[in-house]
Design a protein around this motif. Structure first.
Motif, PDB file in Angstrom:
ATOM      1  N   ASP A 296       0.826  -1.202   0.000  1.00 55.56           N
ATOM      2  CA  ASP A 296       0.000   0.000   0.000  1.00 55.56           C
ATOM      3  C   ASP A 296       0.863   1.256   0.000  1.00 55.56           C
ATOM      4  N   ARG A 297       1.946   1.243   0.738  1.00 58.55           N
ATOM      5  CA  ARG A 297       2.797   2.427   0.768  1.00 58.55           C
ATOM      6  C   ARG A 297       3.494   2.622  -0.573  1.00 58.55           C
ATOM      7  N   VAL A 298       3.829   1.540  -1.271  1.00 61.06           N
ATOM      8  CA  VAL A 298       4.446   1.694  -2.588  1.00 61.06           C
ATOM      9  C   VAL A 298       3.414   2.163  -3.601  1.00 61.06           C
ATOM     10  N   ALA A 299       2.173   1.740  -3.436  1.00 61.81           N
ATOM     11  CA  ALA A 299       1.098   2.262  -4.286  1.00 61.81           C
ATOM     12  C   ALA A 299       0.972   3.772  -4.117  1.00 61.81           C
ATOM     13  N   ALA A 300       1.085   4.247  -2.897  1.00 63.37           N
ATOM     14  CA  ALA A 300       1.047   5.685  -2.641  1.00 63.37           C
ATOM     15  C   ALA A 300       2.224   6.381  -3.320  1.00 63.37           C
ATOM     16  N   LEU A 301       3.384   5.764  -3.267  1.00 71.03           N
ATOM     17  CA  LEU A 301       4.563   6.333  -3.917  1.00 71.03           C
ATOM     18  C   LEU A 301       4.361   6.426  -5.424  1.00 71.03           C
ATOM     19  N   ARG A 302       3.783   5.398  -6.022  1.00 67.70           N
ATOM     20  CA  ARG A 302       3.525   5.451  -7.463  1.00 67.70           C
ATOM     21  C   ARG A 302       2.578   6.593  -7.811  1.00 67.70           C
ATOM     22  N   ALA A 303       1.570   6.822  -6.978  1.00 61.88           N
ATOM     23  CA  ALA A 303       0.640   7.925  -7.226  1.00 61.88           C
ATOM     24  C   ALA A 303       1.362   9.271  -7.149  1.00 61.88           C
ATOM     25  N   LEU A 304       2.237   9.425  -6.183  1.00 56.96           N
ATOM     26  CA  LEU A 304       3.022  10.656  -6.069  1.00 56.96           C
ATOM     27  C   LEU A 304       3.905  10.863  -7.297  1.00 56.96           C
ATOM     28  N   CYS A 305       4.552   9.787  -7.746  1.00 53.88           N
ATOM     29  CA  CYS A 305       5.417   9.881  -8.922  1.00 53.88           C
ATOM     30  C   CYS A 305       4.624  10.285 -10.152  1.00 53.88           C
ATOM     31  N   THR A 306       3.454   9.684 -10.342  1.00 54.91           N
ATOM     32  CA  THR A 306       2.634   9.995 -11.506  1.00 54.91           C
ATOM     33  C   THR A 306       2.309  11.484 -11.564  1.00 54.91           C
ATOM     34  N   ALA A 307       1.883  12.036 -10.450  1.00 60.40           N
ATOM     35  CA  ALA A 307       1.501  13.448 -10.414  1.00 60.40           C
ATOM     36  C   ALA A 307       2.712  14.365 -10.567  1.00 60.40           C
ATOM     37  N   HIS A 308       3.774  14.059  -9.841  1.00 64.01           N
ATOM     38  CA  HIS A 308       4.943  14.947  -9.838  1.00 64.01           C
ATOM     39  C   HIS A 308       5.651  14.931 -11.181  1.00 64.01           C
ATOM     40  N   TRP A 309       5.863  13.754 -11.760  1.00 59.40           N
ATOM     41  CA  TRP A 309       6.582  13.660 -13.030  1.00 59.40           C
ATOM     42  C   TRP A 309       5.836  14.373 -14.152  1.00 59.40           C
TER      43      TRP A 309
END
Length: 341
Positions: A296-309
């Protein structure tokens, strides 16, 4: 890996399959399961200190089904790079282990250990015994205009005790002394991965590793999709700040994700929402957090990456991150992100 989107796995070792001598939990089972689904698994390592046979023996002891031919090292790639540039039988100063010397011998060149032997090239790979005297011999050879190939330039080497100086740290010393730049054979340069692809006839490999600046950048350099696992060197903060040439296709906690790699694709709907504010900061909110805290925490990280990138384009850079609710704040803290880390 459902659907066989990829025809081979090109898997890093240090920090991905093992840390020190011990396997990372779940790695052996995940790789054996991938083989069971018909995928070719090759082990592609920037570490030039051990022969492929020694590496395959270690992997077999961990429980993997593997042969010497399944292992491709940066020592092999470095030897191949040199063989294409110097005359057959030419003396090459080896700054590294006997395993590297054997690879030089194997491509028809002559390994030597001193500048007095008239080397026309220097090949440099990791060895725990490299010291001033060895670097001095190489500096003398380079001053005469010799070809210089570094097997890799990894600044650190993961171990069970933490990060240790890698070959790149020794290369940096010689670079500073010689005012020369080496050719690089290992990841992120292309020779090692191309050699691994050619060996198994792969056209659509998945490059798997723990380092953005070597494994992931190397995968991007050869036009391959890549999976970053958070079991080694690169951290969540490193990933979020990564420039475009170091961004992976997939991100997971560990190799267990190989069972369904599409589920960990960056940009997939992971049950988290990340919003970019006008000042460039990120806010994370939980919309449908899962049952597995680790994933779940890595899923959150992927969401952050998607938005930031998407917001910053190719350059990357570290944003300020905050949680919009208690679940998000807990996850950010576990990732080492956010104001309350």
């Amino acid at each position: 890996m459902t659907g066989h989107r990829h025809d081979a796995l090109l898997v890093d070792l240090d920090g991905t399959v093992y840390a020190g001598p011990a396997a990372i939990p779940g790695a052996v089972e995940a790789l054996e399961a991938a083989r069971g689904r018909g995928l070719t698994v090759s082990y592609v390592t920037n570490n030039a200190s051990r022969a492929p046979g020694a590496v395959s023996e270690h992997l077999a002891e961990l429980g993997l089904t593997v042969t010497e031919e399944d292992v491709v090292t940066s020592a092999q790639a470095g030897a191949a790079v040199l063989a294409g540039q110097v005359e057959p039988g030419a003396p090459v100063l080896v700054l590294g282990t006997e395993a590297l010397a054997d690879e030089i011998r194997g491509v028809g060149l002559t390994p030597v250990r001193a500048d007095d032997d008239g080397p026309v090239a220097v090949v440099q790979g990791h060895s725990p015994d490299t010291g001033w005297r060895q670097l001095a011999e190489a500096a003398l050879t380079l001053a005469r205009g010799a070809v210089w190939v570094a097997c890799n330039v990894d600044p650190t080497l993961p171990s069970e005790r933490g990060l240790l100086p890698g070959n790149g740290s020794m290369v940096a010393a010689l670079r500073h002394a010689s005012r020369r730049e080496p050719q690089v054979a290992g990841k992120p340069a292309t020779p090692l991965l191309r050699q691994a692809m050619e060996r198994v006839g792969s056209t659509t490999p998945l490059v798997v590793g723990d380092r953005l600046d070597t494994d992931i950048a190397g995968g991007n350099a050869v036009g391959a999709e890549s999976l970053l696992v958070l079991t080694g060197v690169s951290t969540a903060a490193d990933l979020l700040a990564a420039p475009s040439d170091q961004r992976p296709t997939y991100v997971a906690a560990d190799l267990v994700a190989l069972a369904d790699v599409e589920a960990v694709r960056v940009g997939a709907d992971d049950g988290w929402t990340a919003k970019v504010h006008d000042d460039g900061s990120l806010e994370l909110a939980a919309s449908a957090a899962g049952d597995d805290d680790r994933e779940d925490r890595v899923a959150a990280l992927r969401a952050l990456c998607t938005a930031h990138w998407e917001a910053v384009g190719d350059e990357g850079g570290a944003p300020a991150v905050r949680g919009g609710d208690d679940a998000a704040r807990r996850v950010l803290s576990s990732l080492g992100l956010g104001a309350d880390r």
